[in-house]
Scaffold this motif. Sequence first.
Motif, mmCIF file in Angstrom:
data_model
loop_
_atom_site.group_PDB
_atom_site.id
_atom_site.type_symbol
_atom_site.label_atom_id
_atom_site.label_comp_id
_atom_site.label_asym_id
_atom_site.label_seq_id
_atom_site.Cartn_x
_atom_site.Cartn_y
_atom_site.Cartn_z
ATOM 1 N N TYR A 128 -15.556 -15.898 14.030
ATOM 2 C CA TYR A 128 -14.670 -16.056 12.883
ATOM 3 C C TYR A 128 -13.730 -17.231 13.127
ATOM 4 C CZ TYR A 128 -16.325 -11.589 11.157
ATOM 5 O OH TYR A 128 -17.126 -10.578 10.679
ATOM 6 N N ALA A 129 -13.652 -18.137 12.154
ATOM 7 C CA ALA A 129 -12.754 -19.280 12.245
ATOM 8 C C ALA A 129 -11.448 -18.951 11.540
ATOM 9 C CB ALA A 129 -13.405 -20.515 11.617
ATOM 10 N N THR A 137 -4.444 -24.177 8.326
ATOM 11 C CA THR A 137 -3.582 -24.267 9.509
ATOM 12 C C THR A 137 -4.356 -24.358 10.813
ATOM 13 O OG1 THR A 137 -3.477 -21.863 9.757
ATOM 14 C CG2 THR A 137 -1.829 -22.893 8.323
ATOM 15 N N ASN A 138 -5.615 -23.962 10.799
ATOM 16 C CA ASN A 138 -6.412 -23.850 12.028
ATOM 17 C C ASN A 138 -5.766 -22.916 13.045
ATOM 18 O OD1 ASN A 138 -8.607 -25.421 11.280
ATOM 19 N ND2 ASN A 138 -7.676 -27.311 12.018
ATOM 20 N N LEU A 162 -12.819 -25.018 18.032
ATOM 21 C CA LEU A 162 -13.260 -25.133 16.651
ATOM 22 C C LEU A 162 -14.334 -26.197 16.450
ATOM 23 C CD1 LEU A 162 -9.758 -24.869 14.936
ATOM 24 C CD2 LEU A 162 -11.419 -23.043 15.358
ATOM 25 N N ASP A 163 -14.345 -27.236 17.300
ATOM 26 C CA ASP A 163 -15.324 -28.305 17.119
ATOM 27 C C ASP A 163 -16.503 -28.221 18.071
ATOM 28 O OD1 ASP A 163 -14.179 -29.033 19.512
ATOM 29 O OD2 ASP A 163 -13.235 -30.866 18.760
ATOM 30 N N GLY A 164 -16.550 -27.162 18.888
ATOM 31 C CA GLY A 164 -17.704 -26.936 19.738
ATOM 32 C C GLY A 164 -17.837 -27.844 20.930
ATOM 33 N N ASP A 165 -16.730 -28.502 21.351
ATOM 34 C CA ASP A 165 -16.827 -29.415 22.495
ATOM 35 C C ASP A 165 -16.488 -28.741 23.809
ATOM 36 O OD1 ASP A 165 -14.110 -29.073 22.304
ATOM 37 O OD2 ASP A 165 -13.623 -31.213 22.246
ATOM 38 N N GLY A 166 -16.303 -27.418 23.786
ATOM 39 C CA GLY A 166 -16.011 -26.674 25.005
ATOM 40 C C GLY A 166 -14.539 -26.582 25.341
ATOM 41 N N PHE A 212 -10.490 -12.927 22.136
ATOM 42 C CA PHE A 212 -9.627 -14.090 21.970
ATOM 43 C C PHE A 212 -9.955 -15.068 23.097
ATOM 44 C CE2 PHE A 212 -7.352 -10.390 20.304
ATOM 45 C CZ PHE A 212 -6.954 -10.828 19.050
ATOM 46 N N ARG A 213 -10.509 -16.209 22.764
ATOM 47 C CA ARG A 213 -10.984 -17.077 23.842
ATOM 48 C C ARG A 213 -10.734 -18.561 23.538
ATOM 49 N NH1 ARG A 213 -16.524 -16.390 25.616
ATOM 50 N NH2 ARG A 213 -16.138 -18.427 26.515
ATOM 51 N N ASP A 214 -10.734 -19.335 24.629
ATOM 52 C CA ASP A 214 -10.722 -20.800 24.583
ATOM 53 C C ASP A 214 -9.409 -21.374 24.068
ATOM 54 O OD1 ASP A 214 -13.454 -20.677 25.374
ATOM 55 O OD2 ASP A 214 -14.013 -20.375 23.281
#
Length: 549
Positions: free
Chosen positions: A70-71, A76-77, A116-120, A158-160
């Motif tokens: 879920y994003a 606001t991100n 959110l952008d998948g770059d790790g 809740f991660r990253d």
Amino acid sequence: MRKIFLSVLFAALTMSLSAQGEVTRYFFSPLGNGDQDGTSWENAAAAEYLGATLASAEPGTEFYLMEGNYAPDVNTNKWVIPQGVLLKGGYPTTMTGTSVDYDYTLGGQSVFSADLDGDGKGDNTSYAFVYIGEGDPTEKSQAYYKDWKKTEIWGITFRDGYRLNSKYWGNMVFVQAAQADFHFCRFLNNESPTDDDKNGSNGAIQIWGSAVRCFDCIFRDNITAKGSGAAFQCRGRQSQSGKEVPAEDRSIAYFERCEFRNNIAYGTLLSVPGQDEKWGTYGGNCSVADGGGTVYLVNCLIADSKAWYRGVGIRVGGAAVAYFINNTFYNNPCRQRSNRGSNNGTAVSAGDNSQTYFAGNIMVEYAANDDFTASDAVIYIQNASATVTSAGNNIFGTVMNNSTQPGGFLANDVVPTALENVNTIEKIYGENVIENKGGISNVIAPLAIAGTYNLEEVKAIVATWPIDEIAKVMDLDKDQRGYTRAAATVAGSYDPNGVAPEGGNNEAIDHVQMNQPTGVYSLLGHYLGETMDQLPAGLYIVNGKKVIK
């Protein structure tokens, strides 16, 4: 245009649910189902509408999420979780109608990832990814947690999280002047990076003047730089710390049946020969600031965490209070090698005027090695003003007890006071390792040499302690897995003789593990392929073992 479009859809979704009666319920799935009006599982709204709907929810609103990613709110991100809502994730895709019954020992999770952008790497940067409280998260609240209804969160990973400054706002979840309960949640890979002197001092959960309880949660691989408390930190209502913090401003943090692994307070690289890195200051895993409040650890495993000095497992600040009941502290080394003389309290460090309570814990370290020397203490009571109270049956490594207050440890506590590591991991655990033995988290089994104790006798003593009302939910009849302890139980978070709940879903997990020997499966036993490469973050059975992606 996308934000405007989503705002229109969000308004329509809200209108469709506003007349459902006294309790407003929303149903969500990652891609949405059917009419996507959120009125049932078959018509679940898509994940992209969750953030805005949640942020504007009234107290009493309930949210139910199918497992998956879920994003946050596209405007606001970030996630804003208001006071008094119920948020339950991890429901399987087989749910129908408006049923909300689910057994979380099956391991279902919905994922809130800051990458959110998948770059790790997480993209929340300046602020915590999730805010629970009233008002602007960048301003200090004038409210008190008792002013608001409790928020409940179940089955969310809740991660990253990735924070770039040191304002004590947390790198994942920031709880300010609020009440919040977390059940079966995971806090993974949340970080305050080490590449800037201005970074650090952020835990996966940051608590300001709040009452937060965590049940059956997992904290793994969280990092804070140049600060303390990578898993969680407690501070005063307006972030203040110090012995004079008013009682009404202090936090209460309660953890039961939780696993804390590999939570680290890192620092910067050193140029000192023989020292390749500096781990952050104190409290690598958990930290309660001076006057920050009260923390309870009940049936928890705290292992493999690191810090520079004092209280790698937990630093209990000056004038703070901590209760330790049936916990296992295992391999939490300090790495200070200087003339400061502070490399003590690898499990627990308690500051001046602190109050600590111990019952049925195992807190030991390896025999002397590069990370632990014969002059290190596992338990460090800082000075004469600190208070120690015990219900007995604790097994400690070396203890440096400078307290001169009445009470203290009991005769049936194993408390070696000489500066030598008498009780070691090798002695208490032998070749045993940390692993899953039922339940959702990992444990380690002590050897028979650890002995047993009478559970009812210890419960009777604990009942006389000045325990806060919100902590009186503690279940001392269970071990870390939720298994019923034997009458003659053992110290630490795991009872090898504990009895699984009748018909418990731990049996379902074991069944999946035994009967799906190869490939990747969901915790419900559904075959998902041979690799996890294309799967979302979550908990899976891989070649017969539970694996978190």
